[in-house]
Design an enzyme around this catalytic site. Structure first.
Site, PDB file in Angstrom:
ATOM      1  N   ASP A 133      -0.097  10.751  -8.837  1.00 40.05           N
ATOM      2  CA  ASP A 133      -0.395   9.362  -8.496  1.00 40.05           C
ATOM      3  C   ASP A 133      -0.562   8.542  -9.771  1.00 40.05           C
ATOM      4  O   ASP A 133      -1.312   8.924 -10.664  1.00 40.05           O
ATOM      5  CB  ASP A 133      -1.667   9.299  -7.651  1.00 40.05           C
ATOM      6  CG  ASP A 133      -1.851   7.938  -7.008  1.00 40.05           C
ATOM      7  OD1 ASP A 133      -0.835   7.261  -6.743  1.00 40.05           O
ATOM      8  OD2 ASP A 133      -3.013   7.546  -6.777  1.00 40.05           O
ATOM      9  N   TYR A 135      -0.910   4.464 -11.669  1.00 36.34           N
ATOM     10  CA  TYR A 135      -1.890   3.371 -11.666  1.00 36.34           C
ATOM     11  C   TYR A 135      -1.207   2.216 -12.382  1.00 36.34           C
ATOM     12  O   TYR A 135      -1.644   1.789 -13.431  1.00 36.34           O
ATOM     13  CB  TYR A 135      -3.121   3.884 -12.424  1.00 36.34           C
ATOM     14  CG  TYR A 135      -4.365   3.035 -12.421  1.00 36.34           C
ATOM     15  CD1 TYR A 135      -4.990   2.668 -11.234  1.00 36.34           C
ATOM     16  CD2 TYR A 135      -4.946   2.641 -13.621  1.00 36.34           C
ATOM     17  CE1 TYR A 135      -6.155   1.932 -11.245  1.00 36.34           C
ATOM     18  CE2 TYR A 135      -6.125   1.896 -13.643  1.00 36.34           C
ATOM     19  CZ  TYR A 135      -6.725   1.545 -12.455  1.00 36.34           C
ATOM     20  OH  TYR A 135      -7.889   0.817 -12.468  1.00 36.34           O
ATOM     21  N   HIS A 140      -3.800  -4.793 -10.156  1.00 37.68           N
ATOM     22  CA  HIS A 140      -4.777  -3.863  -9.574  1.00 37.68           C
ATOM     23  C   HIS A 140      -5.702  -3.300 -10.655  1.00 37.68           C
ATOM     24  O   HIS A 140      -6.926  -3.307 -10.515  1.00 37.68           O
ATOM     25  CB  HIS A 140      -4.054  -2.723  -8.854  1.00 37.68           C
ATOM     26  CG  HIS A 140      -4.967  -1.619  -8.393  1.00 37.68           C
ATOM     27  ND1 HIS A 140      -5.887  -1.786  -7.373  1.00 37.68           N
ATOM     28  CD2 HIS A 140      -5.117  -0.333  -8.826  1.00 37.68           C
ATOM     29  CE1 HIS A 140      -6.556  -0.653  -7.197  1.00 37.68           C
ATOM     30  NE2 HIS A 140      -6.114   0.239  -8.061  1.00 37.68           N
ATOM     31  N   ARG A 149     -16.085  -3.035 -15.489  1.00 35.91           N
ATOM     32  CA  ARG A 149     -16.340  -3.099 -16.934  1.00 35.91           C
ATOM     33  C   ARG A 149     -16.431  -4.524 -17.452  1.00 35.91           C
ATOM     34  O   ARG A 149     -16.710  -4.735 -18.625  1.00 35.91           O
ATOM     35  CB  ARG A 149     -15.222  -2.364 -17.696  1.00 35.91           C
ATOM     36  CG  ARG A 149     -15.324  -0.842 -17.647  1.00 35.91           C
ATOM     37  CD  ARG A 149     -14.260  -0.208 -18.516  1.00 35.91           C
ATOM     38  NE  ARG A 149     -12.933  -0.622 -18.109  1.00 35.91           N
ATOM     39  CZ  ARG A 149     -12.232  -0.051 -17.124  1.00 35.91           C
ATOM     40  NH1 ARG A 149     -12.752   0.981 -16.477  1.00 35.91           N
ATOM     41  NH2 ARG A 149     -11.042  -0.475 -16.795  1.00 35.91           N
ATOM     42  N   GLU A 206      -5.149   2.600  -0.207  1.00 34.78           N
ATOM     43  CA  GLU A 206      -4.414   2.023  -1.329  1.00 34.78           C
ATOM     44  C   GLU A 206      -2.960   1.899  -0.904  1.00 34.78           C
ATOM     45  O   GLU A 206      -2.329   2.887  -0.518  1.00 34.78           O
ATOM     46  CB  GLU A 206      -4.540   2.891  -2.588  1.00 34.78           C
ATOM     47  CG  GLU A 206      -5.940   2.826  -3.200  1.00 34.78           C
ATOM     48  CD  GLU A 206      -6.048   3.471  -4.566  1.00 34.78           C
ATOM     49  OE1 GLU A 206      -5.199   4.346  -4.889  1.00 34.78           O
ATOM     50  OE2 GLU A 206      -6.982   3.115  -5.311  1.00 34.78           O
ATOM     51  N   GLU A 208       0.730   1.786  -1.562  1.00 37.90           N
ATOM     52  CA  GLU A 208       1.597   2.234  -2.652  1.00 37.90           C
ATOM     53  C   GLU A 208       2.995   2.522  -2.106  1.00 37.90           C
ATOM     54  O   GLU A 208       3.195   2.661  -0.910  1.00 37.90           O
ATOM     55  CB  GLU A 208       1.050   3.541  -3.279  1.00 37.90           C
ATOM     56  CG  GLU A 208      -0.388   3.434  -3.744  1.00 37.90           C
ATOM     57  CD  GLU A 208      -0.811   4.561  -4.676  1.00 37.90           C
ATOM     58  OE1 GLU A 208       0.070   5.245  -5.243  1.00 37.90           O
ATOM     59  OE2 GLU A 208      -2.028   4.749  -4.843  1.00 37.90           O
ATOM     60  N   ASP A 240      -2.620   5.928  -0.153  1.00 42.17           N
ATOM     61  CA  ASP A 240      -3.448   6.853  -0.931  1.00 42.17           C
ATOM     62  C   ASP A 240      -4.918   6.609  -0.562  1.00 42.17           C
ATOM     63  O   ASP A 240      -5.627   5.868  -1.232  1.00 42.17           O
ATOM     64  CB  ASP A 240      -3.192   6.594  -2.431  1.00 42.17           C
ATOM     65  CG  ASP A 240      -4.027   7.506  -3.306  1.00 42.17           C
ATOM     66  OD1 ASP A 240      -4.323   8.627  -2.880  1.00 42.17           O
ATOM     67  OD2 ASP A 240      -4.388   7.083  -4.421  1.00 42.17           O
ATOM     68  N   ARG A 244     -14.316   5.716  -2.397  1.00 39.34           N
ATOM     69  CA  ARG A 244     -14.782   5.017  -3.602  1.00 39.34           C
ATOM     70  C   ARG A 244     -16.112   5.543  -4.124  1.00 39.34           C
ATOM     71  O   ARG A 244     -16.334   5.586  -5.337  1.00 39.34           O
ATOM     72  CB  ARG A 244     -14.926   3.522  -3.318  1.00 39.34           C
ATOM     73  CG  ARG A 244     -13.646   2.840  -2.904  1.00 39.34           C
ATOM     74  CD  ARG A 244     -12.609   2.893  -3.994  1.00 39.34           C
ATOM     75  NE  ARG A 244     -11.358   2.278  -3.565  1.00 39.34           N
ATOM     76  CZ  ARG A 244     -10.192   2.479  -4.162  1.00 39.34           C
ATOM     77  NH1 ARG A 244     -10.106   3.296  -5.203  1.00 39.34           N
ATOM     78  NH2 ARG A 244      -9.104   1.906  -3.721  1.00 39.34           N
ATOM     79  N   GLN A 247     -15.627   8.907  -5.717  1.00 36.62           N
ATOM     80  CA  GLN A 247     -14.885   8.679  -6.967  1.00 36.62           C
ATOM     81  C   GLN A 247     -15.808   8.172  -8.080  1.00 36.62           C
ATOM     82  O   GLN A 247     -15.741   8.633  -9.218  1.00 36.62           O
ATOM     83  CB  GLN A 247     -13.774   7.652  -6.703  1.00 36.62           C
ATOM     84  CG  GLN A 247     -12.838   7.412  -7.881  1.00 36.62           C
ATOM     85  CD  GLN A 247     -11.694   6.456  -7.520  1.00 36.62           C
ATOM     86  OE1 GLN A 247     -11.591   6.003  -6.373  1.00 36.62           O
ATOM     87  NE2 GLN A 247     -10.842   6.171  -8.474  1.00 36.62           N
ATOM     88  N   TYR A 251     -15.680  10.799 -11.343  1.00 41.02           N
ATOM     89  CA  TYR A 251     -14.447  10.589 -12.110  1.00 41.02           C
ATOM     90  C   TYR A 251     -14.586  10.741 -13.631  1.00 41.02           C
ATOM     91  O   TYR A 251     -13.595  10.829 -14.340  1.00 41.02           O
ATOM     92  CB  TYR A 251     -13.800   9.248 -11.747  1.00 41.02           C
ATOM     93  CG  TYR A 251     -14.260   8.043 -12.510  1.00 41.02           C
ATOM     94  CD1 TYR A 251     -13.448   7.482 -13.502  1.00 41.02           C
ATOM     95  CD2 TYR A 251     -15.492   7.451 -12.248  1.00 41.02           C
ATOM     96  CE1 TYR A 251     -13.867   6.360 -14.202  1.00 41.02           C
ATOM     97  CE2 TYR A 251     -15.907   6.337 -12.945  1.00 41.02           C
ATOM     98  CZ  TYR A 251     -15.099   5.795 -13.920  1.00 41.02           C
ATOM     99  OH  TYR A 251     -15.502   4.693 -14.614  1.00 41.02           O
ATOM    100  N   LYS A 260      -9.711  11.694  -3.832  1.00 40.31           N
ATOM    101  CA  LYS A 260      -8.317  11.391  -3.509  1.00 40.31           C
ATOM    102  C   LYS A 260      -7.621  12.588  -2.868  1.00 40.31           C
ATOM    103  O   LYS A 260      -6.442  12.502  -2.534  1.00 40.31           O
ATOM    104  CB  LYS A 260      -7.553  11.046  -4.785  1.00 40.31           C
ATOM    105  CG  LYS A 260      -8.144   9.918  -5.587  1.00 40.31           C
ATOM    106  CD  LYS A 260      -7.694   8.585  -5.041  1.00 40.31           C
ATOM    107  CE  LYS A 260      -8.008   7.471  -6.016  1.00 40.31           C
ATOM    108  NZ  LYS A 260      -7.466   6.203  -5.548  1.00 40.31           N
ATOM    109  N   THR A 264      -3.268  11.873   1.972  1.00 42.57           N
ATOM    110  CA  THR A 264      -2.317  10.862   1.517  1.00 42.57           C
ATOM    111  C   THR A 264      -1.286  10.750   2.619  1.00 42.57           C
ATOM    112  O   THR A 264      -0.683  11.757   2.996  1.00 42.57           O
ATOM    113  CB  THR A 264      -1.627  11.299   0.202  1.00 42.57           C
ATOM    114  OG1 THR A 264      -2.631  11.594  -0.774  1.00 42.57           O
ATOM    115  CG2 THR A 264      -0.705  10.217  -0.327  1.00 42.57           C
ATOM    116  N   THR A 357      -1.653   1.559  -6.623  1.00 43.26           N
ATOM    117  CA  THR A 357      -1.909   0.443  -5.712  1.00 43.26           C
ATOM    118  C   THR A 357      -1.127  -0.789  -6.133  1.00 43.26           C
ATOM    119  O   THR A 357      -1.126  -1.160  -7.297  1.00 43.26           O
ATOM    120  CB  THR A 357      -3.415   0.110  -5.714  1.00 43.26           C
ATOM    121  OG1 THR A 357      -4.123   1.306  -5.464  1.00 43.26           O
ATOM    122  CG2 THR A 357      -3.745  -0.924  -4.656  1.00 43.26           C
TER     123      THR A 357
HETATM  124 CA    CA Z   1      -3.739   5.542  -5.965  1.00 44.18          CA
END
Ligand code: CA
Length: 423
Positions: A133, A135, A140, A149, A206, A208, A240, A244, A247, A251, A260, A264, A357
């Site tokens: 997968d 990104y 996104h 952040r 997500e 995709e 996907d 959250r 994650q 992560y 994840k 899927t 995404t």
């Molecule tokens: Ca994804």
């Protein structure tokens, strides 16, 4: 003979202008029907499935080794390579044309080879060898970065230099219609001192696209842009599913894992790269210029409309929560594949690459609830009194996508999934 992508082609089968499956598409899938025969390969045309095993048995399709279409997966056909893919598509197109009598005027063959879609069950179209997968939507990645952040550090320093990705799980890639059980996992909300184990409370989708890799590459070998492109058999829409809260805790530092890995979902028809060719378009300008191995000599994006509908249990119809386009992707599928093999990583027939995404520049183009509800702070109203920040049990999600031609569309069907309770 005109090319299978010729917009003027018509089939002897009636196809509505809004159908996903005109003669210019001819996507491959795996189906079974009420006849009790084993699952096999078919092509969607209007409201019918053309049974390729029936045509192969009758020596009307010459693909080489007999029996590739009697398999419950596209992998043996994909392994034959792009010349065979192209030749086979041209022959199927010929058989379905309004001015070609071979199938049109053979009533008995038509009855055997054309199965109403309403009477078939669609299965996973290919055996997923590996699932990676990416990104690759700048919008996104920026939205998520701003949320977690702040605006000034939204994109990580590596993001503009390569397609960021992680290796996902092939074992839980499922076809449309498969229910998805709410995942369980370790949760540690910011205010909690210690983690606990339980059902995910922030379940998301997500939007995709998935690339279906149809050719293998050798361990130790890099790929050129052209080699990578020729390895791509086709595309599916991909959801996907993402937990959250799981994650957020897990992560660091190796990226997503259980958040994840539980499901899927993909759409059932693989639309070939060749069918998307008329819709090829330039992607966003890449600045800074990518390193030499990632440079593209041609546009590798596609103008492909995408929509997400969300239906809560109490609603009759889904409400559209996202309308976007595949063309916004910063890194193309070809660049993703080139990068994937760049270390010497071998690719296999049946590998699936998630695009990441797909969000666009506008608010209505956000491809996940994380972005739509801005991390749960702005609930979306689906119907009178029905609001969502994340997915609840019984919620159904439907994704659709198509390329709009002049008077026809090359579409993907839909990928649907309903959330089941964790217990
Ligand atoms: Ca994804």
């Amino acid at each position: 003979m005109s090319h299978p992508n010729d917009p003027k082609l018509r089939s002897f089968i009636d196809v509505a202008p809004t159908s996903d499956f005109p003669i210019q598409n001819l996507p491959y899938g795996v189906f079974s029907s009420k006849d009790g025969l084993a699952s096999r390969v078919g092509v969607a045309i209007g409201d019918y499935v053309l049974d390729l095993w029936e045509l192969e048995q009758g020596s009307r399709l010459d693909v080489g080794p007999l029996g590739v279409f009697s398999q419950p997966s596209l992998n043996p056909f994909m392994a034959l390579g792009p010349k065979v893919w192209s030749k086979t598509r041209a022959r199927i197109s010929e058989l379905l044309r309004s001015d070609h009598p071979e199938l049109r005027d053979n009533r008995e063959l038509r009855a055997r080879a054309l199965v109403p879609t309403a009477d078939v069950k669609l299965h996973m179209p290919f055996a997923v060898a590996g699932y990676t997968d990416f990104y690759s939507s700048k919008e996104h990645a920026t939205n998520v970065g701003v949320m977690f952040r702040g605006k000034d550090n939204a994109l990580q320093p590596n993001w503009l230099h390569m397609p960021i990705g992680y290796n996902g799980r092939a074992s839980t890639v499922v076809v449309t219609g498969t229910k998805v059980r709410r995942p369980r996992g370790q949760l540690k909300p910011p205010a909690a001192e210690l983690p606990s184990f339980g059902p995910c409370k922030r379940l998301d989708f997500e939007l995709e696209m998935g690339v279906v890799v149809g050719q293998a590459s050798a361990m130790g070998e890099m790929l050129t842009e052209k080699q990578a492109e020729e390895m791509i058999f086709g595309f599916v829409i991909l959801n996907d599913w993402s937990a959250r809260d799981i994650q957020q805790w897990e992560y660091v530092p190796l990226g997503p894992f259980q958040a994840k890995a539980f499901a899927t979902s993909i759409s059932p028809w693989v639309v070939t790269r060749e069918a998307l060719e008329p819709f090829r378009t330039q992607g966003p300008a890449q600045d800074p210029t990518p390193l030499a191995y990632l440079k593209q000599a041609q546009p590798n994006n596609y103008d492909l409309v995408l929509e997400v509908g969300l239906r809560a249990g109490a609603m009759n119809d889904a409400r559209t929560v996202c309308s976007t386009n595949f063309k916004y992707m910063y890194w193309s599928s070809v660049q993703q594949l080139v990068h994937h093999a760049s270390s010497g990583c071998a690719m296999n027939v049946g590998d699936l690459l998630g695009s990441g995404t797909i969000s666009g520049p506008e608010k209505h183009q956000r491809g996940s609830l994380l972005e739509i509800s801005w991390n749960g702070t702005e609930p979306v109203e689906l119907a009178d009194g029905v609001k969502r920040t994340f997915l609840e049990d019984g919620d159904s999600l439907v994704m659709r996508g198509w390329c709009q031609g002049d008077g026809y569309r090359v579409g993907f069907g839909e990928v649907e999934g309903t959330v089941d309770a964790a217990e």
